[in-house]
Design a protein around this motif. Sequence first.
Motif, short mmCIF file in Angstrom:
data_model
loop_
_atom_site.label_atom_id
_atom_site.label_comp_id
_atom_site.label_asym_id
_atom_site.label_seq_id
_atom_site.Cartn_x
_atom_site.Cartn_y
_atom_site.Cartn_z
N LEU A 239 0.92 -1.20 -0.24
CA LEU A 239 -0.09 0.09 0.12
C LEU A 239 0.96 1.25 -0.15
CD1 LEU A 239 -1.12 0.76 3.44
CD2 LEU A 239 -0.30 -1.09 3.34
N VAL A 240 0.36 2.27 -0.29
CA VAL A 240 0.96 3.63 -0.33
C VAL A 240 0.31 4.41 0.84
CG1 VAL A 240 1.13 5.76 -1.77
CG2 VAL A 240 1.09 3.76 -3.01
N LEU A 241 1.09 4.97 1.76
CA LEU A 241 0.70 5.86 2.83
C LEU A 241 0.44 7.35 2.16
CD1 LEU A 241 2.63 4.51 5.80
CD2 LEU A 241 0.61 3.61 4.74
N LYS A 242 -0.75 7.54 1.61
CA LYS A 242 -0.95 8.55 0.84
C LYS A 242 -1.47 9.90 1.72
CE LYS A 242 -4.03 6.85 -1.97
NZ LYS A 242 -5.12 6.81 -3.08
N HIS A 243 -0.94 11.10 1.69
CA HIS A 243 -1.12 12.41 2.56
C HIS A 243 -1.05 13.47 1.42
CE1 HIS A 243 3.08 13.35 2.52
NE2 HIS A 243 3.27 12.18 2.56
N ASN A 244 -1.46 14.47 1.99
CA ASN A 244 -1.57 15.93 0.99
C ASN A 244 -0.29 16.77 1.65
OD1 ASN A 244 -3.81 15.02 -0.01
ND2 ASN A 244 -5.26 15.96 1.77
N TYR A 245 0.55 16.25 2.32
CA TYR A 245 1.55 17.26 2.94
C TYR A 245 3.13 16.94 2.17
CZ TYR A 245 -2.42 18.23 6.04
OH TYR A 245 -3.54 18.61 6.41
N GLY A 246 3.83 17.63 2.98
CA GLY A 246 5.46 17.67 2.77
C GLY A 246 6.05 18.54 1.82
N CYS A 247 5.18 19.66 1.51
CA CYS A 247 5.50 20.93 0.88
C CYS A 247 4.48 22.06 1.43
CB CYS A 247 5.63 20.90 -0.59
SG CYS A 247 6.74 21.90 -1.44
N SER A 248 5.15 23.15 1.25
CA SER A 248 4.45 24.44 1.36
C SER A 248 3.96 24.55 3.04
CB SER A 248 3.10 24.65 0.52
OG SER A 248 3.61 24.61 -0.59
N GLN A 249 4.77 23.59 3.86
CA GLN A 249 4.52 23.78 5.23
C GLN A 249 5.64 24.57 6.25
OE1 GLN A 249 3.62 19.52 5.53
NE2 GLN A 249 1.95 20.35 6.77
N LEU A 250 5.46 25.03 7.25
CA LEU A 250 6.34 25.62 8.30
C LEU A 250 6.21 25.28 9.50
CD1 LEU A 250 5.59 29.39 7.01
CD2 LEU A 250 7.54 27.66 6.13
N GLY A 251 7.38 25.39 10.24
CA GLY A 251 7.44 25.40 11.72
C GLY A 251 6.74 23.75 12.20
N ASP A 252 5.75 24.07 13.16
CA ASP A 252 5.27 22.62 13.56
C ASP A 252 4.49 21.73 12.39
OD1 ASP A 252 6.21 23.61 16.18
OD2 ASP A 252 4.00 24.09 16.72
N ASP A 253 4.12 22.06 11.68
CA ASP A 253 3.34 21.53 10.45
C ASP A 253 4.58 20.64 9.71
OD1 ASP A 253 1.00 22.25 11.16
OD2 ASP A 253 0.42 23.71 9.47
N HIS A 254 5.33 21.27 9.38
CA HIS A 254 6.66 20.53 8.55
C HIS A 254 7.19 19.50 9.41
CE1 HIS A 254 10.21 19.90 6.13
NE2 HIS A 254 10.92 20.24 7.29
N THR A 255 7.53 19.86 10.78
CA THR A 255 8.05 18.85 11.54
C THR A 255 7.03 17.70 11.90
OG1 THR A 255 9.31 20.53 12.94
CG2 THR A 255 8.69 18.63 14.02
N ASN A 256 5.81 18.00 12.28
CA ASN A 256 4.75 17.02 12.28
C ASN A 256 4.78 16.03 10.99
OD1 ASN A 256 3.92 17.97 15.02
ND2 ASN A 256 2.22 19.05 14.12
N THR A 257 4.62 16.43 9.78
CA THR A 257 4.64 15.69 8.81
C THR A 257 6.14 14.75 8.54
OG1 THR A 257 3.33 17.13 7.60
CG2 THR A 257 4.69 15.66 6.08
N ARG A 258 7.14 15.51 8.71
CA ARG A 258 8.49 14.53 8.69
C ARG A 258 8.52 13.71 9.75
NH1 ARG A 258 12.73 17.83 11.33
NH2 ARG A 258 11.75 16.82 13.21
N ASP A 259 8.22 13.89 11.02
CA ASP A 259 8.09 12.93 12.15
C ASP A 259 7.15 11.71 11.97
OD1 ASP A 259 9.88 14.37 13.35
OD2 ASP A 259 8.64 15.40 14.80
N ILE A 260 5.80 12.05 11.54
CA ILE A 260 5.09 10.90 11.50
C ILE A 260 5.31 10.06 10.34
CG2 ILE A 260 2.55 10.55 10.66
CD1 ILE A 260 2.66 11.43 13.77
N LEU A 261 5.94 10.53 9.29
CA LEU A 261 6.39 9.73 8.13
C LEU A 261 7.70 8.94 8.27
CD1 LEU A 261 5.61 12.28 4.92
CD2 LEU A 261 4.38 10.39 6.03
N ARG A 262 8.49 9.65 9.12
CA ARG A 262 9.73 8.90 9.64
C ARG A 262 9.08 7.63 10.65
NH1 ARG A 262 11.96 11.99 14.52
NH2 ARG A 262 10.02 10.85 15.25
N ASP A 263 8.38 7.78 11.46
CA ASP A 263 7.90 6.79 12.43
C ASP A 263 7.09 5.74 11.51
OD1 ASP A 263 8.64 8.51 14.49
OD2 ASP A 263 6.74 9.07 14.92
N ALA A 264 6.36 6.00 10.37
CA ALA A 264 5.76 5.23 9.61
C ALA A 264 6.93 4.08 8.70
CB ALA A 264 4.90 5.70 8.46
N VAL A 265 8.10 4.88 8.27
CA VAL A 265 8.96 4.26 7.61
C VAL A 265 9.90 3.01 8.65
CG1 VAL A 265 11.47 4.48 6.68
CG2 VAL A 265 9.56 6.04 6.08
#
Length: 495
Positions: free
Chosen positions: A159-185
């Motif tokens: 499966l693909v863990l599809k989401h809408n993020y990863g670009c055009s984000q700043l601060g906590d939003d950018h960190t949250n996206t990176r951390d949640i995807l890192r944890d999934a990997v």
Amino acid sequence: MLDIIQINENDNVVVALKDLEMGQSFKVNENEVTIKEAVKRGHKVAIKDIQENENVVKYGYPIGHAKGVIHAGEHVHTHNTKTNLDGIQDYQFNQKLTENPYEQEPLFFKGFRRQNGLVGIRNELWIVPTVGCVNGVAETIIKRFVKEVGDISPFEDVLVLKHNYGCSQLGDDHTNTRDILRDAVLHPNAGGVLVLGLGCENNNLYEFKESLGEFDDHRVKFLVSQEVSNEIEAGVKLLKEIYENAKNDQRDNVPLSELKIGLKCGGSDGLSGITANPLLGRLSDFLVAQGGTTVLTEVPEMFGAETILMERAANEEVFSKTVELINDFKQYFIANNQPIYENPSPGNKEGGITTLEDKSLGCTQKAGTSMVNDVLKYGERIKKNGLNLLSAPGNDLVAASALASAGCQLVLFTTGRGTPFGTYVPTMKVSTNTPLYETKPHWIDYNAGVLLEQPSDAVLRDFIDYIIKVASGELVNNEKNEFKEIAIFKTGVTL
């Protein structure tokens, strides 16, 4: 089956276990009460006169106060009851621990032991996009891979863990996206992962790779779409490499101490705090006694019952982290000019939940009575066995995804209204009532409504047996229906 239940001897209300008709009578504490109006299942009835501004008591705790006089036999709900909660509170450390009622048993499940020692209860092949722009590319790679390989075993799903993020984000939003995807990997339910980037996103793949720390490079591969002439062919080639490295994967006996379970509820009703949530609480205590781990989240649904959790903190450090957990979320509401206690939802109210205290006192029962060993920030991974608290909102998919990303191999989800969704780990639905289980057998995996008719110890033992079967490979309904999603918490602006 009884018509009503008084949960605690100090309660001045009872809960209807079935629809009650006007004129129907019942005895509580030797006092006869006559129903003055029709009351639906899950809703509350006063068993004594409750004076204006007097507390309405359920679970042995106030769940609000009477707006006016409520007479014995009257329906107690949003029309005559108001929350006691207001603003941000001060808390004092007042530890009250109880002994775990369960003993350790030699129980095992069949899981996949990974190179780093972690254990998965599934063996799946995932593509994790660093940015939503490549969701379609990832889907095409998966389809081509499955077509060319045919039999994908020992992988159980791709499966693909599809989401809408990863670009055009700043601060906590950018960190949250990176951390949640890192944890999934890094999640042990994945037997292999392809991290797929575009090449110009701010969640840069090379920086993202650095955030992973140690990983198995035979099972985790990387591809930047803009850096190759044909990203589909390159992606399929990398998936085949992972597939070759996974061919000898098999399930082995693993002690229950390796199990990490997330605790979540949604679409709650008046029976949630009587059947399904207490069942999860007993399961949580049992698993902790085995050396395992449970994680409770949905911080806004701790408001009103947070002191019960604070009293169970392992030490002052954990207490302080719990206070921070609660107050940070309240500040989040304030910063966005929203009322802190805008809860429960319309569906909750329809099901009989009146105030946030009513909801929270039922919700927190999922955590049983065990000591709170640690408190995790959003995106953090489990570091300590035992009961953990996790920062995440009440939103079903966001909270369930946060539990998965914290390292839970399985999420238990209680519901009185029903929901079909699932996050990217098995998401087991536990109904609070039998009619829901009978109406939605393709949604609901386990019926806690039987607790109204069967001994709790027997139901717990049956539930433990089912958990072990699911941990050993038996599919739950969200997997059968192929409903697997990920959602990431967003708080700020989008560029």
